[in-house]
Design a protein around this motif. Structure first.
Motif, short mmCIF file in Angstrom:
data_model
loop_
_atom_site.label_atom_id
_atom_site.label_comp_id
_atom_site.label_asym_id
_atom_site.label_seq_id
_atom_site.Cartn_x
_atom_site.Cartn_y
_atom_site.Cartn_z
N TYR A 1 12.98 -19.64 -4.41
CA TYR A 1 12.63 -19.58 -3.00
C TYR A 1 11.12 -19.43 -2.83
O TYR A 1 10.50 -20.10 -2.03
CB TYR A 1 13.37 -18.42 -2.32
N PHE A 2 10.54 -18.52 -3.62
CA PHE A 2 9.10 -18.30 -3.53
C PHE A 2 8.32 -19.56 -3.90
O PHE A 2 7.33 -19.90 -3.25
CB PHE A 2 8.66 -17.15 -4.43
N LYS B 1 8.59 -22.13 -1.05
CA LYS B 1 7.79 -21.75 0.11
C LYS B 1 6.30 -21.66 -0.21
O LYS B 1 5.49 -21.49 0.68
CB LYS B 1 8.26 -20.41 0.67
N ILE C 1 4.85 -19.26 -2.02
CA ILE C 1 4.42 -17.86 -1.98
C ILE C 1 3.99 -17.45 -3.39
O ILE C 1 4.78 -17.47 -4.32
CB ILE C 1 5.57 -16.95 -1.49
N VAL D 1 3.51 -10.14 -0.93
CA VAL D 1 4.39 -10.90 -0.03
C VAL D 1 5.76 -11.06 -0.66
O VAL D 1 6.78 -10.96 0.02
CB VAL D 1 3.76 -12.26 0.32
N LYS D 2 5.80 -11.28 -1.96
CA LYS D 2 7.09 -11.41 -2.66
C LYS D 2 7.90 -10.13 -2.54
O LYS D 2 9.10 -10.17 -2.28
CB LYS D 2 6.86 -11.74 -4.14
N ASN E 1 7.67 -7.74 -0.23
CA ASN E 1 8.10 -7.56 1.16
C ASN E 1 9.25 -8.48 1.51
O ASN E 1 10.22 -8.07 2.15
CB ASN E 1 6.94 -7.79 2.12
N THR E 2 9.17 -9.73 1.09
CA THR E 2 10.22 -10.70 1.38
C THR E 2 11.53 -10.31 0.69
O THR E 2 12.60 -10.35 1.29
CB THR E 2 9.80 -12.11 0.93
N LYS F 1 13.16 -7.25 2.41
CA LYS F 1 13.80 -7.63 3.67
C LYS F 1 15.12 -8.35 3.41
O LYS F 1 16.11 -8.11 4.09
CB LYS F 1 12.87 -8.51 4.50
N PHE F 2 15.12 -9.24 2.42
CA PHE F 2 16.33 -9.98 2.07
C PHE F 2 17.43 -9.02 1.62
O PHE F 2 18.57 -9.10 2.07
CB PHE F 2 16.00 -10.98 0.96
#
Length: 40
Positions: free
Chosen positions: A4-5, A8, A10, A15-16, A18-19, A22-23
């Motif tokens: 996914y990173f 996108k 990323i 940021v990884k 944080n993402t 959240k997931f």
């Protein structure tokens, strides 16, 4: 998650993190909701 990173674009580790958090939070909330709904 790594795929996914890459998709996108990323690259920043902050940021990884944080993402991913959240997931995982969303998945946990869905699991908890399903678990409490089934008990009723």
């Amino acid at each position: 998650m790594e795929n996914y990173f890459c998709a996108k674009g990323i690259m920043d580790d902050a940021v990884k993190v944080n993402t991913a958090s959240k997931f995982l939070t969303d998945i946990t909330l869905l699991w908890w909701r399903g678990r409490t709904t089934n008990k009723r």
